[in-house]
Motif scaffolding. Structure first.
Motif, PDB file in Angstrom:
ATOM      1  N   TRP A  77       0.812  -1.213   0.000  1.00 39.45           N
ATOM      2  CA  TRP A  77       0.000   0.000   0.000  1.00 39.45           C
ATOM      3  C   TRP A  77       0.848   1.267   0.000  1.00 39.45           C
ATOM      4  CZ3 TRP A  77       0.657   3.436   3.970  1.00 39.45           C
ATOM      5  CH2 TRP A  77       1.338   2.950   5.088  1.00 39.45           C
ATOM      6  N   GLY A  78       2.058   1.201   0.504  1.00 38.74           N
ATOM      7  CA  GLY A  78       2.874   2.397   0.667  1.00 38.74           C
ATOM      8  C   GLY A  78       3.986   2.585  -0.336  1.00 38.74           C
ATOM      9  N   ASN A  95       3.453 -15.212 -21.247  1.00 39.19           N
ATOM     10  CA  ASN A  95       4.367 -16.310 -20.967  1.00 39.19           C
ATOM     11  C   ASN A  95       3.646 -17.350 -20.119  1.00 39.19           C
ATOM     12  OD1 ASN A  95       6.369 -18.021 -20.099  1.00 39.19           O
ATOM     13  ND2 ASN A  95       7.813 -16.401 -19.598  1.00 39.19           N
ATOM     14  N   ASP A  96       3.341 -18.504 -20.684  1.00 38.73           N
ATOM     15  CA  ASP A  96       2.596 -19.545 -19.982  1.00 38.73           C
ATOM     16  C   ASP A  96       3.280 -20.015 -18.701  1.00 38.73           C
ATOM     17  OD1 ASP A  96       0.746 -19.401 -21.956  1.00 38.73           O
ATOM     18  OD2 ASP A  96       1.331 -21.278 -22.942  1.00 38.73           O
ATOM     19  N   SER A  97       4.603 -19.927 -18.643  1.00 33.85           N
ATOM     20  CA  SER A  97       5.295 -20.431 -17.463  1.00 33.85           C
ATOM     21  C   SER A  97       5.086 -19.538 -16.245  1.00 33.85           C
ATOM     22  CB  SER A  97       6.789 -20.588 -17.746  1.00 33.85           C
ATOM     23  OG  SER A  97       7.383 -19.331 -17.966  1.00 33.85           O
ATOM     24  N   TYR A  98       4.521 -18.355 -16.437  1.00 36.59           N
ATOM     25  CA  TYR A  98       4.272 -17.465 -15.311  1.00 36.59           C
ATOM     26  C   TYR A  98       2.803 -17.410 -14.929  1.00 36.59           C
ATOM     27  CZ  TYR A  98       8.973 -15.692 -14.971  1.00 36.59           C
ATOM     28  OH  TYR A  98      10.311 -15.596 -14.768  1.00 36.59           O
ATOM     29  N   ALA A  99       2.001 -18.314 -15.389  1.00 35.88           N
ATOM     30  CA  ALA A  99       0.566 -18.281 -15.108  1.00 35.88           C
ATOM     31  C   ALA A  99       0.261 -18.758 -13.696  1.00 35.88           C
ATOM     32  CB  ALA A  99      -0.180 -19.130 -16.117  1.00 35.88           C
ATOM     33  N   CYS A 100      -0.632 -18.067 -13.053  1.00 38.83           N
ATOM     34  CA  CYS A 100      -1.222 -18.458 -11.772  1.00 38.83           C
ATOM     35  C   CYS A 100      -0.212 -18.797 -10.683  1.00 38.83           C
ATOM     36  CB  CYS A 100      -2.206 -19.599 -11.972  1.00 38.83           C
ATOM     37  SG  CYS A 100      -3.664 -19.058 -12.866  1.00 38.83           S
ATOM     38  N   THR A 101       0.443 -17.783 -10.174  1.00 36.96           N
ATOM     39  CA  THR A 101       1.385 -17.962  -9.076  1.00 36.96           C
ATOM     40  C   THR A 101       0.690 -17.637  -7.759  1.00 36.96           C
ATOM     41  OG1 THR A 101       3.251 -17.354 -10.471  1.00 36.96           O
ATOM     42  CG2 THR A 101       3.581 -17.186  -8.091  1.00 36.96           C
ATOM     43  N   PRO A 102       0.667 -18.558  -6.817  1.00 35.42           N
ATOM     44  CA  PRO A 102       0.141 -18.234  -5.486  1.00 35.42           C
ATOM     45  C   PRO A 102       1.060 -17.201  -4.829  1.00 35.42           C
ATOM     46  CG  PRO A 102       0.351 -20.607  -5.775  1.00 35.42           C
ATOM     47  CD  PRO A 102       1.054 -19.960  -6.927  1.00 35.42           C
ATOM     48  N   PHE A 103       0.463 -16.182  -4.245  1.00 36.76           N
ATOM     49  CA  PHE A 103       1.215 -15.068  -3.677  1.00 36.76           C
ATOM     50  C   PHE A 103       0.680 -14.773  -2.277  1.00 36.76           C
ATOM     51  CE2 PHE A 103       2.073 -10.230  -4.160  1.00 36.76           C
ATOM     52  CZ  PHE A 103       3.349 -10.355  -3.625  1.00 36.76           C
ATOM     53  N   ILE A 104       1.525 -14.956  -1.272  1.00 36.20           N
ATOM     54  CA  ILE A 104       1.160 -14.684   0.118  1.00 36.20           C
ATOM     55  C   ILE A 104       1.837 -13.383   0.537  1.00 36.20           C
ATOM     56  CG2 ILE A 104       1.356 -15.466   2.518  1.00 36.20           C
ATOM     57  CD1 ILE A 104       1.317 -18.354   1.406  1.00 36.20           C
ATOM     58  N   ILE A 105       1.066 -12.494   1.148  1.00 37.03           N
ATOM     59  CA  ILE A 105       1.581 -11.209   1.589  1.00 37.03           C
ATOM     60  C   ILE A 105       1.292 -11.066   3.076  1.00 37.03           C
ATOM     61  CG2 ILE A 105       1.554  -8.717   1.227  1.00 37.03           C
ATOM     62  CD1 ILE A 105      -0.228 -10.749  -1.290  1.00 37.03           C
ATOM     63  N   THR A 106       2.313 -10.725   3.854  1.00 36.60           N
ATOM     64  CA  THR A 106       2.098 -10.472   5.271  1.00 36.60           C
ATOM     65  C   THR A 106       2.183  -8.974   5.534  1.00 36.60           C
ATOM     66  OG1 THR A 106       4.408 -10.598   6.028  1.00 36.60           O
ATOM     67  CG2 THR A 106       3.188 -12.688   5.831  1.00 36.60           C
ATOM     68  N   ALA A 107       1.684  -8.570   6.701  1.00 39.57           N
ATOM     69  CA  ALA A 107       1.697  -7.159   7.095  1.00 39.57           C
ATOM     70  C   ALA A 107       1.816  -7.064   8.608  1.00 39.57           C
ATOM     71  CB  ALA A 107       0.423  -6.471   6.614  1.00 39.57           C
ATOM     72  N   TYR A 108       2.190  -5.886   9.068  1.00 44.62           N
ATOM     73  CA  TYR A 108       2.317  -5.656  10.505  1.00 44.62           C
ATOM     74  C   TYR A 108       0.964  -5.591  11.203  1.00 44.62           C
ATOM     75  CZ  TYR A 108       7.187  -4.452   9.556  1.00 44.62           C
ATOM     76  OH  TYR A 108       8.491  -4.488   9.172  1.00 44.62           O
ATOM     77  N   THR A 109      -0.081  -5.134  10.474  1.00 47.69           N
ATOM     78  CA  THR A 109      -1.416  -4.978  11.065  1.00 47.69           C
ATOM     79  C   THR A 109      -2.483  -5.427  10.064  1.00 47.69           C
ATOM     80  OG1 THR A 109      -1.793  -2.738  10.224  1.00 47.69           O
ATOM     81  CG2 THR A 109      -0.638  -2.914  12.349  1.00 47.69           C
ATOM     82  N   ILE A 110      -3.654  -5.704  10.569  1.00 47.88           N
ATOM     83  CA  ILE A 110      -4.793  -6.043   9.697  1.00 47.88           C
ATOM     84  C   ILE A 110      -5.091  -4.872   8.757  1.00 47.88           C
ATOM     85  CG2 ILE A 110      -7.300  -6.393   9.695  1.00 47.88           C
ATOM     86  CD1 ILE A 110      -5.968  -8.944  10.383  1.00 47.88           C
ATOM     87  N   GLU A 111      -5.038  -3.650   9.294  1.00 51.75           N
ATOM     88  CA  GLU A 111      -5.344  -2.469   8.471  1.00 51.75           C
ATOM     89  C   GLU A 111      -4.390  -2.352   7.288  1.00 51.75           C
ATOM     90  OE1 GLU A 111      -6.864  -1.882  12.592  1.00 51.75           O
ATOM     91  OE2 GLU A 111      -4.883  -2.413  11.810  1.00 51.75           O
ATOM     92  N   GLU A 112      -3.089  -2.586   7.520  1.00 55.35           N
ATOM     93  CA  GLU A 112      -2.129  -2.542   6.425  1.00 55.35           C
ATOM     94  C   GLU A 112      -2.388  -3.677   5.433  1.00 55.35           C
ATOM     95  OE1 GLU A 112       1.869  -2.465   7.901  1.00 55.35           O
ATOM     96  OE2 GLU A 112       1.654  -0.427   8.682  1.00 55.35           O
ATOM     97  N   CYS A 113      -2.763  -4.824   5.935  1.00 58.38           N
ATOM     98  CA  CYS A 113      -3.068  -5.963   5.080  1.00 58.38           C
ATOM     99  C   CYS A 113      -4.261  -5.642   4.175  1.00 58.38           C
ATOM    100  CB  CYS A 113      -3.338  -7.188   5.948  1.00 58.38           C
ATOM    101  SG  CYS A 113      -3.169  -8.769   5.126  1.00 58.38           S
ATOM    102  N   GLU A 114      -5.277  -4.995   4.743  1.00 60.36           N
ATOM    103  CA  GLU A 114      -6.440  -4.588   3.952  1.00 60.36           C
ATOM    104  C   GLU A 114      -6.049  -3.548   2.907  1.00 60.36           C
ATOM    105  OE1 GLU A 114      -8.923  -3.380   7.212  1.00 60.36           O
ATOM    106  OE2 GLU A 114      -9.795  -5.399   7.434  1.00 60.36           O
TER     107      GLU A 114
END
Length: 187
Positions: A77-78, A95-114
Motif C-alpha cells: 500500500w505504501g 508467458n505460460d510459465s508465469y501463469a497463476c502464481t500463489p502469492f502470500i503477503i504479510t503485514a504488521y497490522t490487519i489495516e495494512e493488510c487490507e
C-alpha cells in the motif's frame, strides 16, 4: 480426506530464491545448503537458498515462475514500486510459465493488510483492462483472492516498537493470499 502416497507429488529438491532490491551485496554469490550434511528430510535430497538483487518482474535467468511467492511485511500500500511486480504477475506478458502464481503477503497490522489488498485489486483491474484491449484472452482470471486479510497464527509475539503510530505492530501479524496470473483455461 487423506491422500495416498501415489497421489502426492514427490519432491526431492527445493530451491529457495530470495530476491529483492535490498538483498545485501555480500550474499549475492553465495548458495546456502539448507539440509543437514548427513541426512535427508522426508525424501528431500537437496535444498538450497540462492540470492538475487532484483525485483520479481525484472529479467530472470530461470524460465519458470516460482511455485509460490511470499512478500513479508511488504507494505504494498505504501510503495508504488510494487505495482510493476503485481502487474507482471497478473499479466505474465503472454508467458505460460508465469501463469497463476500463489502469492502470500504479510503485514504488521490487519489495516495494512487490507490496504495491500486494495492496491492488489486495483492493479489486477488495470491488468484486466490492458489484457482485454490487447489480446483475445478477455475472459482470463488475473487475480483471485485465496483468503482475505486475517490474523496470521504464525506471527511474531514480540511487539515491534514504532514511535510514529499508536497501534501495536508485530512482524507478519496479518496475511492474505492471492492467485495471480491468467488462468490456464483462458489460454
Amino acid at each position: 480426506m487423506q491422500t495416498s502416497s501415489a497421489e502426492a507429488p514427490q519432491i526431492d529438491s527445493l530451491v529457495l530464491e530470495i530476491s529483492g532490491p535490498n538483498v545485501p551485496d555480500w550474499i549475492l554469490s553465495r548458495e546456502i545448503n539448507l539440509l543437514p550434511s548427513s541426512s535427508e528430510l522426508g525424501g528431500l535430497v537437496s535444498a538450497i537458498a540462492v540470492f538475487h538483487q532484483r525485483e520479481y518482474h525484472e529479467p530472470n535467468t530461470d524460465e519458470a515462475s516460482a511455485d509460490l511467492a511470499i512478500a513479508f511485511n511488504a507494505g504494498i500500500w505504501g510503495y508504488d514500486s510494487w505495482k510493476p511486480t503485481l502487474s507482471f504477475m497478473c499479466q505474465s506478458e503472454g508467458n505460460d510459465s508465469y501463469a497463476c502464481t500463489p502469492f502470500i503477503i504479510t503485514a504488521y497490522t490487519i489495516e495494512e493488510c487490507e490496504d495491500d489488498a486494495e492496491v492488489i485489486s486495483e492493479v489486477a483491474e488495470e491488468a484486466v483492462v490492458k489484457r482485454m484491449q490487447s489480446s483475445k484472452h478477455d475472459n482470463a482470471v488475473l487475480a483471485h483472492q485465496l483468503w482475505a486479510p486475517e490474523s496470521n497464527p504464525f506471527s511474531s509475539r514480540i511487539e515491534r516498537k514504532t514511535a510514529s503510530v499508536p497501534r501495536k505492530y508485530y512482524e507478519n501479524n496479518a496475511w492474505q493470499a492471492w492467485l495471480l496470473g491468467p488462468s490456464t483455461s483462458a489460454k
